[in-house]
Design an enzyme around this catalytic site. Structure first.
Site, PDB file in Angstrom:
ATOM      1  N   ARG A 231       0.850  -1.185   0.000  1.00 30.76           N
ATOM      2  CA  ARG A 231       0.000   0.000   0.000  1.00 30.76           C
ATOM      3  C   ARG A 231       0.890   1.240   0.000  1.00 30.76           C
ATOM      4  O   ARG A 231       1.962   1.245   0.624  1.00 30.76           O
ATOM      5  CB  ARG A 231      -0.907   0.031   1.239  1.00 30.76           C
ATOM      6  CG  ARG A 231      -2.107  -0.899   1.146  1.00 30.76           C
ATOM      7  CD  ARG A 231      -3.130  -0.386   0.157  1.00 30.76           C
ATOM      8  NE  ARG A 231      -4.303  -1.240   0.037  1.00 30.76           N
ATOM      9  CZ  ARG A 231      -4.432  -2.230  -0.838  1.00 30.76           C
ATOM     10  NH1 ARG A 231      -3.432  -2.514  -1.663  1.00 30.76           N
ATOM     11  NH2 ARG A 231      -5.530  -2.939  -0.891  1.00 30.76           N
ATOM     12  N   GLU A 260      -2.853   8.046  -4.809  1.00 30.91           N
ATOM     13  CA  GLU A 260      -3.224   7.577  -6.152  1.00 30.91           C
ATOM     14  C   GLU A 260      -4.713   7.803  -6.425  1.00 30.91           C
ATOM     15  O   GLU A 260      -5.510   7.790  -5.492  1.00 30.91           O
ATOM     16  CB  GLU A 260      -2.874   6.087  -6.286  1.00 30.91           C
ATOM     17  CG  GLU A 260      -3.527   5.191  -5.251  1.00 30.91           C
ATOM     18  CD  GLU A 260      -3.006   3.771  -5.305  1.00 30.91           C
ATOM     19  OE1 GLU A 260      -3.865   2.865  -5.314  1.00 30.91           O
ATOM     20  OE2 GLU A 260      -1.777   3.560  -5.328  1.00 30.91           O
ATOM     21  N   HIS A 278      -0.922   0.887  -9.907  1.00 36.45           N
ATOM     22  CA  HIS A 278      -1.703   0.018  -9.007  1.00 36.45           C
ATOM     23  C   HIS A 278      -2.479  -1.009  -9.827  1.00 36.45           C
ATOM     24  O   HIS A 278      -3.707  -1.129  -9.721  1.00 36.45           O
ATOM     25  CB  HIS A 278      -2.653   0.828  -8.125  1.00 36.45           C
ATOM     26  CG  HIS A 278      -3.116   0.059  -6.907  1.00 36.45           C
ATOM     27  ND1 HIS A 278      -3.610   0.678  -5.793  1.00 36.45           N
ATOM     28  CD2 HIS A 278      -3.157  -1.272  -6.643  1.00 36.45           C
ATOM     29  CE1 HIS A 278      -3.933  -0.234  -4.883  1.00 36.45           C
ATOM     30  NE2 HIS A 278      -3.663  -1.432  -5.389  1.00 36.45           N
TER      31      HIS A 278
END
Length: 312
Positions: A231, A260, A278
């Site tokens: 993360r 993000e 991601h």
């Protein structure tokens, strides 16, 4: 009686369609007057569908007095208040296992791509720098390096299995010692000091927020590399950017970021970092499997009052 379900987002169009056929499904992302919606429907909603990226904001949960279950797309749950859920008797499920392989594969991809400067090499060939300037500068081999894994859970163990054939020595740090042959380190600093490559595969949340700080990066050192498929919150991002700019560490491969998708623009100016949006679990096959597990969890709760992959 048809269950009323609130979907925070459209997890996958085909799976949202499945839920629409069976339930009274409401899409929060498509509702313009959310306050009016909660006034009218808040007490009727008994299930929420969300994702690891969006979680369930406290202000939304507070407007759902009869909420029974949350089914989430992804493995992260740091944006869902589990303590509040437990206090209210709300059950929560995620989608583990089905994304483990793709995330572990991406971690290995980023490790090799970062050390071998794959993106730079592509540009060197594509832009004719090779023809005009000769061979690109030499890169670093993964083989023979020490790989320190932070978080040896499902994904961390699969990363280790994939990394071993690349000829790395493996060590790890986590909440507890595992029944594995890899070296266990009592502290994150000790692992970073030992490792050439620090691989992050730990959960997010308050317990791990900012654990990759200046001290850890300094211990990793100027020949060390950081790979993050965990993360963005795990890393003190301004400190990481400064460390990359000042060559405190050699480079990084990042799948996740703190803010993000609006990542810090400073990353774009760095030539020693590989950026991935991601998308570690972002294959058609895995996202379909994740979407199906969200639906299956919701149906299992509706049918039997139980979840297939509960975390609370």
């Amino acid at each position: 009686m048809t269950r009323s379900v609130l979907a925070i987002i459209d997890v996958r169009p085909a799976h949202t369609a499945m839920m629409t056929e069976r339930y009274d499904l409401h899409r929060l992302d498509q509702i313009e007057d959310k306050s009016a919606f909660f006034d009218e429907m808040g007490n009727k909603i008994t299930a929420v569908v969300t994702s690891a990226r969006f979680g369930l904001p406290a202000e939304v949960m507070d407007r759902l007095p009869n909420l029974e279950v949350i089914t989430s797309f992804g493995v992260g749950y740091d944006l869902i208040d589990l303590d509040a859920c437990q206090a209210r008797g709300i059950r929560v499920s995620t989608t583990p296992d089905v994304l483990t392989d793709d995330v572990a594969d991406t971690a290995i991809m980023l490790m090799h791509a970062t050390l071998r400067q794959l993106v730079h090499g592509d540009d060197w060939a594509r832009s004719r720098k090779w023809a005009e300037n000769g061979p690109m500068a030499m890169t670093r081999s993964v083989r023979g390096k020490k790989l320190g894994i932070v978080g040896l859970g499902r994904i961390g163990q699969e990363i280790a299995l994939r990394a071993a054939p690349s000829g790395v020595e493996i060590g790890y740090f986590g909440r507890s010692r595992k029944a594995v042959d890899y070296a266990f380190f009592e502290s994150l600093i000790e692992l970073a000091d030992w490792a050439d490559i620090l691989m992050l595969s730990c959960p997010g949340g308050d317990a791990t927020k900012g654990i990759i700080d200046a001290q850890v990066l300094s211990a990793l050192g100027s020949n060390g590399f950081l790979i993050n498929v965990a993360r963005g919150s795990v890393v003190d991002e301004p400190t990481l950017i400064a460390a990359l700019q000042r060559k405190v560490i050699a480079g990084a491969g990042l799948d996740v970021f703190y803010n993000e998708p609006k990542i810090d623009p400073a990353f774009a100016g760095l030539d020693n970092v590989i950026l991935y949006p991601h998308a570690a679990s972002g294959t058609v096959e895995t996202r379909d499997a994740m979407g199906q597990l969200v639906v299956d969890n919701l149906n299992a709760w509706d049918d039997r009052g139980e979840l297939i992959t509960p975390i609370v």
